[in-house]
Enzyme design. Sequence first.
Site, PDB file in Angstrom:
ATOM      1  N   CYS A  69      31.690  35.669  53.008  1.00  0.00           N
ATOM      2  CA  CYS A  69      32.317  36.914  53.447  1.00  0.00           C
ATOM      3  C   CYS A  69      31.532  37.688  54.497  1.00  0.00           C
ATOM      4  O   CYS A  69      32.043  37.942  55.585  1.00  0.00           O
ATOM      5  CB  CYS A  69      32.561  37.822  52.229  1.00  0.00           C
ATOM      6  SG  CYS A  69      33.776  37.186  51.069  1.00  0.00           S
ATOM      7  N   ARG A  97      33.299  39.317  44.184  1.00  0.00           N
ATOM      8  CA  ARG A  97      31.976  38.756  44.461  1.00  0.00           C
ATOM      9  C   ARG A  97      31.852  37.434  43.728  1.00  0.00           C
ATOM     10  O   ARG A  97      32.151  37.361  42.529  1.00  0.00           O
ATOM     11  CB  ARG A  97      30.880  39.714  43.988  1.00  0.00           C
ATOM     12  CG  ARG A  97      30.880  41.067  44.687  1.00  0.00           C
ATOM     13  CD  ARG A  97      29.989  42.051  43.958  1.00  0.00           C
ATOM     14  NE  ARG A  97      30.513  42.340  42.629  1.00  0.00           N
ATOM     15  CZ  ARG A  97      29.862  43.038  41.701  1.00  0.00           C
ATOM     16  NH1 ARG A  97      28.657  43.507  41.955  1.00  0.00           N
ATOM     17  NH2 ARG A  97      30.422  43.266  40.516  1.00  0.00           N
TER      18      ARG A  97
END
Length: 465
Positions: A262, A156
């Site tokens: 993403c 992340r």
Amino acid sequence: MTTPRVVVIGTGYVGLTTGACLASLGHAVVCADADQDKVDRLVGGRIDILEPGLADLVTSGTAAGKLTCVGTTETAFERFLRRADIVFLCVPTPMGAGGLADLGILESVVNKISEMLPPGCTVVTKSTVPVGTATRLAQLLRRDDVSVVSNPEFLREGTAVRDFLHPDRVVVGSADREAAEQVASLYASVNAPIVLTDAASAELIKYAANCFLAVKLSYANAIAELCDRAGADVAAVAEGMGFDRRIGQEFLVPGPGWGGSCLPKDTSALLQLADSMDFEFRLVRAAIDTNIRQHKRVVDKIREAVTGTRLGSLSGVRLALLGLTFKAGTNDLRDSPALAVATLLREAGAELVAFDPAVQSADVRVADLPFPVTDHPHHAAREADAIVVLTEWPEFRELDWDRLATVVRTPVVVDTRNLLDAVSLSRAGFSWTGLGRPPHPAVSTTVPPSRRVLESVPAPVKAPA
């Protein structure tokens, strides 16, 4: 046991994080990139990526001789590649036509390095790739003595270093068990479960995980809208849900939508995969549609807060936008929901001025934005008809809201992240609007969850004598 020699191709946030973290685990790593200017900046100690802890790892790895950065056109690159045991491919796989990942760069790299790889070398796809890519790359390599392994990343932005060194799991997939175990051995000192599987399953795990998170985020936004209509408080609802271990607290916070490098790409790719197999993945499609609708819903919230009605005009309304990046802790603007909302606001005629701690006015990307970006939140707020919080930067909680109240035209705050304390803003003279929360929440957002739980428990009722 000999430490494997590792080459990482691509120094974006996945590649550089992979290389720097593997070096910190004691492996000898070479990071290579086609952008020689970027390589020169890395060698000079300058890192373009805003990622906590990454610069320190690059510096320490370089100083210890564990991390080397080279350009892919340098003779040193071929020398390192010909001695490599494991080669990680961490190059961009952007969304292509129809939503599928574009493998052009990846395939170009594989064609370039095919003849340079030594016998017994293992090629690892770290980039997010469609199911079946490992098989496709094996065909492109045309090398029976080179194995292909899928080792998807679950990093992340903003916590990539921590995610790499302290992952929930490490996924490694290949038809070659020995090659898979060799890649898995790189993570031997990492305390996490290792999932060894086939390449197709490893590739699908990445998409399945990210798309599940997208569905969960869209669900949280839908629940927030329902709370608005029902007069409930989404903070209490999410907290009550999150204590269920089957659900968990993460990704239950409403916002202006999900974005980044993403989730938009991966949800589109999974839909394309499903379509190619004659499967209508309605759940993921609904999550995408809900996300697009969320941008419009936020604009309606802003319109209502400023004009008193969702049918009011935003033409000529001056709005101060706090936050442009798709999430706090990163300087990434790719597919940012903040920019999606800003686009709709401009189409409605609003005048925008923005501030983001990670996007300064001198940033070259600012030139592509159709509105000005300032270097101070007070400059953005001057003569504003409303302040709109679009990214959950914790710094926004610490702003001098009393002073901001003196520079705005109208003391209105639309908090699309439910980040700020409505009670404190009310004391400063602001009218506060959140997502799925009443105008005057009974519970402050700054009270820790454990205390909120205790405070919400009624006194025990004594049984009658």
